[in-house]
Design a protein around this motif. Structure first.
Motif, PDB file in Angstrom:
ATOM      1  N   SER A  35       0.804  -0.842   0.195  1.00 30.96           N
ATOM      2  CA  SER A  35      -0.263   0.180   0.359  1.00 30.96           C
ATOM      3  C   SER A  35       0.611   0.944   0.131  1.00 30.96           C
ATOM      4  O   SER A  35       0.487   2.379  -0.539  1.00 30.96           O
ATOM      5  N   LEU A  36       1.976   1.254   1.416  1.00 30.15           N
ATOM      6  CA  LEU A  36       2.693   1.895   0.291  1.00 30.15           C
ATOM      7  C   LEU A  36       3.704   2.561  -0.309  1.00 30.15           C
ATOM      8  O   LEU A  36       4.089   3.367  -0.161  1.00 30.15           O
ATOM      9  N   ALA A  37       3.869   1.538  -1.506  1.00 25.62           N
ATOM     10  CA  ALA A  37       4.628   1.657  -2.824  1.00 25.62           C
ATOM     11  C   ALA A  37       3.913   2.227  -3.663  1.00 25.62           C
ATOM     12  O   ALA A  37       2.749   2.301  -3.604  1.00 25.62           O
ATOM     13  N   ASP A  38       5.221   1.875  -4.600  1.00 25.39           N
ATOM     14  CA  ASP A  38       4.224   3.379  -4.873  1.00 25.39           C
ATOM     15  C   ASP A  38       3.417   2.606  -6.587  1.00 25.39           C
ATOM     16  O   ASP A  38       2.467   1.544  -6.890  1.00 25.39           O
ATOM     17  N   GLY A  39       2.006   3.357  -6.401  1.00 22.90           N
ATOM     18  CA  GLY A  39       0.442   3.070  -7.150  1.00 22.90           C
ATOM     19  C   GLY A  39       0.584   1.580  -5.897  1.00 22.90           C
ATOM     20  O   GLY A  39      -1.348   1.906  -6.382  1.00 22.90           O
ATOM     21  N   GLY A  40       0.018   1.658  -4.566  1.00 20.56           N
ATOM     22  CA  GLY A  40      -0.684   1.410  -3.593  1.00 20.56           C
ATOM     23  C   GLY A  40      -1.702   1.996  -2.946  1.00 20.56           C
ATOM     24  O   GLY A  40      -1.558   3.681  -3.153  1.00 20.56           O
ATOM     25  N   ARG A  41      -2.625   2.046  -2.230  1.00 20.31           N
ATOM     26  CA  ARG A  41      -3.915   2.635  -2.147  1.00 20.31           C
ATOM     27  C   ARG A  41      -2.967   4.303  -1.329  1.00 20.31           C
ATOM     28  O   ARG A  41      -3.230   4.970  -1.648  1.00 20.31           O
ATOM     29  N   LEU A  42      -2.268   3.679  -0.300  1.00 18.66           N
ATOM     30  CA  LEU A  42      -2.147   4.832   0.364  1.00 18.66           C
ATOM     31  C   LEU A  42      -0.499   5.529  -0.244  1.00 18.66           C
ATOM     32  O   LEU A  42      -1.129   6.922   0.309  1.00 18.66           O
ATOM     33  N   ASP A  43       0.044   5.153  -1.111  1.00 16.40           N
ATOM     34  CA  ASP A  43       0.721   5.886  -1.601  1.00 16.40           C
ATOM     35  C   ASP A  43      -0.267   6.786  -3.008  1.00 16.40           C
ATOM     36  O   ASP A  43       0.121   8.015  -3.243  1.00 16.40           O
ATOM     37  N   GLY A  44      -1.093   6.409  -3.690  1.00 17.53           N
ATOM     38  CA  GLY A  44      -2.011   7.209  -4.925  1.00 17.53           C
ATOM     39  C   GLY A  44      -2.956   7.997  -3.478  1.00 17.53           C
ATOM     40  O   GLY A  44      -3.014   9.741  -4.033  1.00 17.53           O
ATOM     41  N   LEU A  45      -3.266   7.895  -2.567  1.00 21.12           N
ATOM     42  CA  LEU A  45      -3.833   9.121  -1.719  1.00 21.12           C
ATOM     43  C   LEU A  45      -3.128  10.166  -1.379  1.00 21.12           C
ATOM     44  O   LEU A  45      -3.337  11.245  -1.207  1.00 21.12           O
ATOM     45  N   LEU A  46      -1.738   9.821  -0.731  1.00 23.16           N
ATOM     46  CA  LEU A  46      -0.741  10.669  -0.465  1.00 23.16           C
ATOM     47  C   LEU A  46      -0.432  11.667  -1.964  1.00 23.16           C
ATOM     48  O   LEU A  46       0.182  12.996  -1.792  1.00 23.16           O
ATOM     49  N   ALA A  47      -0.168  10.529  -3.042  1.00 21.77           N
ATOM     50  CA  ALA A  47      -0.118  11.326  -4.672  1.00 21.77           C
ATOM     51  C   ALA A  47      -0.610  12.637  -4.473  1.00 21.77           C
ATOM     52  O   ALA A  47      -0.775  13.457  -5.450  1.00 21.77           O
ATOM     53  N   ALA A  48      -2.371  12.338  -4.381  1.00 21.99           N
ATOM     54  CA  ALA A  48      -2.836  12.769  -4.998  1.00 21.99           C
ATOM     55  C   ALA A  48      -2.818  14.140  -4.104  1.00 21.99           C
ATOM     56  O   ALA A  48      -3.429  15.361  -4.983  1.00 21.99           O
ATOM     57  N   ILE A  49      -2.771  14.511  -2.517  1.00 23.82           N
ATOM     58  CA  ILE A  49      -2.680  15.698  -1.679  1.00 23.82           C
ATOM     59  C   ILE A  49      -1.528  16.215  -2.902  1.00 23.82           C
ATOM     60  O   ILE A  49      -1.021  17.470  -2.992  1.00 23.82           O
ATOM     61  N   GLU A  50      -0.429  15.378  -2.542  1.00 21.25           N
ATOM     62  CA  GLU A  50       0.966  16.254  -3.384  1.00 21.25           C
ATOM     63  C   GLU A  50       0.637  17.328  -4.274  1.00 21.25           C
ATOM     64  O   GLU A  50       1.660  18.282  -4.504  1.00 21.25           O
TER      65      GLU A  50
END
Length: 806
Positions: free
Chosen positions: A237-252
């Protein structure tokens, strides 16, 4: 005769209609008898007997003044039945626009006849074999005066339906499946509205970052041992393309420094990160070496090396950067059920779940988070839970409007206080449950929140991810395009805390909010503005949690199991010794076990497609804590000496050995169970060193000579037993009470006889006891007449000897 002719004509007309429906799918009009069940009915078996329709894309997903005037829907139809289906055809239909917030859900449950603005059926294939699928693409203009169209001429949110008809083998033509979704229209392409624009919506957005608890249960705190996880899916989930990565990337991506415009700054101002401290602490632990256990039932058993350290390190650094630029609020730890916490009513557990999260978030991220705001995962509060939240120092709680009675248009309601004893009130910031429910359905793991009324609850399994995303976009934009928009309106957008939205879906939702700011339909309203003291005071509202929130909550047997373990942990903690020279304190040692009890009260995954997973996880977690606490108590014990103690006297001490296998010192007391006649002196509290032992000298007094069995055990100050008791066999050489009586009697007789003889001697009288003696054994004086002295007797003896010689 005329009646017979009329009946014949009616039958002939019916035959013509059925024939036309079979031959020309474009003219088919399914009747109630042949129509598929409505969306409200979870009749997946009936709807899925033959065909399965899925939506892949909707273009444009949001209709604006700059969009194309044609809406195109693509997807596929798959034969999932046990027979061939012929004459497969699809068409696009529309229902009336949404006029109330509740219709964002209820419009998707309407019968297909309510979608009365229709296009033509388009033949997909003449024959669809078992397991075969066909793609389709349907297009209709928004409006047309000469051709079929969707008939959309003004902004709004419109329910659309894709309908598929077919003729299964051995059956007749019928509607075999459909797919529904919402189409938001913020402006009609190429047209300018004649009326003045509606007042902008004051918008507040919560952006949750949370995950189900993944720490292995029943592992005490340690300074050197690596953390243990139940599974390594958090690394994915934390890795590239994971759920938490995507939620953080959207805010970034909304960083104003990336120069997408002033609207990103407005989006940042209106958004508050809601972070689970349990997730944050777990990710921090993953930045160093960690293990993944092979069996959740054996947390201290075999384990493999975790693989997510690089991903955890990078993700945490990215989050620190983002969190330093915007609002952050801490969620209750591990999505804990606040109603269950209120029932248990343990101050330590409440502090872990509600008081400590903000400190954890601030420490790990190096920020100062917003205090005084509590967002329960259920979106509801019982009166007892509200008192708990208020007692924890919160002044605001984020709730669904269905959690209070008569919410009205006001975004804030007073739900508790003030009182003479506690002048600080508790207010509720209310969000639209229809919007929250639409957002909860987004992603790979859709769920229906507990606050959704039963009248608009339906199975989400048949909806594609694209359709569910369209519903979320329509719900988010609803407040800005509603036809009766009042002045001073506001919108609080609150996805579920455990949100399964993917990277593209998260970005689409943020972009839709950004579009509102760009068009002037919305203005940012920070969460802090909603949680400040309101003047005048908001209207009071009574709490009214939906019944579903009770059934979705933590069951009673889990609550009872948690309540059983708390006093045992507290008693053990009170017995542990704080060593200033050791960094391992009692609090640090027992904190993971208390945290496990909070995690067992989590609401995570209790509303998904398989709530039994959460039930099993909670039961396993509590059981592991109980097993570990048993082991900790059994780590402190009295060592059995073996054999038989032989005491040299009645007051000889007993020597025992107390052992402590814990990595931290512990204070114990000796509990003795002895038979009558055995007096054991209390040795008081004794401190045992970490992983060491100590000899206990136990003063004992035993009054008689016999073999006795004495039972010894170690306890805490509160009387909770450590380890197993031992039985010691004791043999005493003391003669006991009989010997004491005989000795006393002999001494008394000796004193009596000595006194009697002295008495007669002082009086110059012979002792009658001397009468039994031979004359030569008698004393040199007698009682009575003419007793010669020893000297005279010696003279007489010499005279007798002289006569004899003569």
């Amino acid at each position: 005769m005329s009646r017979v002719i009329g009946r014949a004509a009616a039958w002939a007309l019916l035959v013509v209609l059925v024939t036309c429906a079979a031959v020309a799918p474009g003219l088919a009009v399914p009747t109630e008898a042949t129509a598929a069940p409505s969306h409200t009915q979870s009749s997946q078996q009936t709807r899925s007997q033959f065909l399965r329709l899925s939506i892949d894309t909707v273009t444009p997903s949001i209709v604006t003044t700059g969009s194309e005037r044609t809406v195109t829907v693509t997807g596929s139809v798959r034969n999932i039945g046990d027979r061939v289906v012929e004459d497969v055809a699809v068409r696009l239909q529309r229902a009336a626009g949404v006029t109330e917030s509740s219709e964002l859900r209820s419009s998707l449950t309407l019968d297909q006849s309510s979608f009365d603005t229709v296009g033509l059926f388009e033949t997909l294939t003449d024959r669809l074999d078992r397991g075969q699928s066909e793609n389709f693409s349907l297009s209709l203009p928004l409006d047309s005066e000469t051709d079929y169209s969707l008939g959309i001429t003004e902004p709004g949110v419109y329910p659309l339906l894709v309908n598929v008809n077919g003729t299964p083998a051995y059956g007749g033509a019928a509607r075999l499946d459909d797919a529904r979704f919402l189409l938001p229209v913020t402006g009609v392409p190429g047209e300018r509205p004649d009326a003045a624009p509606a007042p902008p919506v004051a918008t507040t957005l919560l952006w949750p970052l949370a995950a189900p608890p993944s720490l292995a249960a029943g592992v005490p705190g340690s300074l050197t041992d690596p953390v243990r996880l139940l599974r390594d899916d958090l690394a994915d989930s934390l890795a590239d393309g994971g759920r938490l990565d995507g939620l953080l990337a959207a805010i970034e991506a909304t960083d104003p420094a990336r120069s997408r415009g002033a609207w990103d700054r407005q989006l940042r101002d209106s958004t508050c990160l809601a972070i689970d401290p349990d997730l944050l602490a777990t990710v921090e632990a993953m930045t160093t070496r960690y293990l993944v256990v092979d069996d959740a039932g054996e947390p201290d058993g075999a384990a493999t090396e975790g693989t997510g350290t690089p991903a955890a390190t990078e993700w945490l650094e990215r989050l620190r950067t983002v969190a330093g630029q915007m609002c952050v609020v801490a969620l209750p730890r591990a999505q804990a059920d606040l109603s269950a916490l209120a029932t248990i009513d343990d101050p330590t557990l409440t502090s872990i779940a509600l008081n400590e999260p903000a400190d954890v978030v601030d420490r790990i991220l190096g920020i100062t988070s917003q205090r005084g705001t509590t967002w329960p995962d259920s979106g509801t509060l019982t009166p007892a839970a509200a008192d708990l939240v208020r007692g924890a120092g919160a002044t605001t709680s984020l709730l669904a409007s269905t959690a209070v009675d008569t919410p009205g248009e006001a975004p804030i309601a007073r739900i508790a206080g003030p009182t003479p004893d506690d002048p600080e009130p508790l207010d509720a910031v209310l969000f639209d449950p229809a919007v929250g429910a639409a957002l909860a359905a987004v992603g790979s793991d859709p769920q229906t929140p507990s606050y959704v009324p039963s009248s608009v609850r339906y199975d989400l399994a048949s909806d594609s991810e694209t359709a569910r995303l369209q519903d979320a976009l329509g719900a988010v934009l609803w407040s800005s395009v509603r036809p009766d928009a009042p002045d001073g309106r506001s919108a609080v957008i609150a996805p579920p805390q455990l949100w399964s939205a993917g990277p593209d879906e998260a970005s689409a939702i943020l972009n839709s909010v950004t579009g509102l700011f760009r068009s002037g339909a919305a203005t940012p309203r920070p969460l802090a503005d909603l949680t400040r003291t309101q003047d005048p005071a908001p209207p009071p509202r009574a709490l009214s949690a939906p019944e579903q929130s009770v059934s979705d909550g933590v069951p009673e047997h889990v609550r009872a199991a948690v309540a059983d373990q708390l006093p045992r942990i507290d008693s053990l903690g009170a017995s542990l010794v704080t060593d200033p020279s050791s960094p391992l304190t009692p609090t640090l040692f027992l904190a993971p076990l208390r945290g496990d009890l909070v995690r067992s009260l989590t609401l995570a995954q209790r509303r998904g497609d398989d709530p039994s997973r959460a039930e099993t996880a909670a039961t396993t977690r509590v059981n592991e804590v109980a097993t570990t606490v048993d082991a900790l108590y059994n780590s402190v014990s009295v060592v059995s000496p073996g054999g038989v103690y032989t005491l040299a006297s009645e007051q000889s001490p007993l020597l025992l050995v107390a052992r402590n296998d814990l990595p931290i010192g512990v204070t114990v007391r000796l509990d003795v169970q002895a038979p009558d006649g055995v007096d054991i002196t209390d040795v008081g509290a004794t401190a045992l060193p970490p992983r060491g032992s100590r000899t206990l000298t136990v003063p004992a007094r035993i009054d008689d000579s016999r073999k006795l069995v004495v039972q010894f055990a170690l306890t805490s100050d509160e009387g909770r037993r450590f380890g197993e008791p031992i039985s010691v066999t004791v043999r005493s050489n003391a003669y006991g009470q009989a010997l004491a009586i005989v000795t006393a009697c002999a001494g008394a007789l000796l004193l009596f006889l000595a006194g009697r003889r002295l008495w007669h001697r002082f009086r110059g009288q012979p002792d009658p006891a001397d009468d039994a003696l031979a004359p030569d054994e008698r004393p040199g004086y007698e009682d009575g007449e003419g007793v010669t002295s020893d000297r005279e007797r010696d003279g007489d003896e010499r005279q007798d000897e002289g006569r004899g010689r003569t």
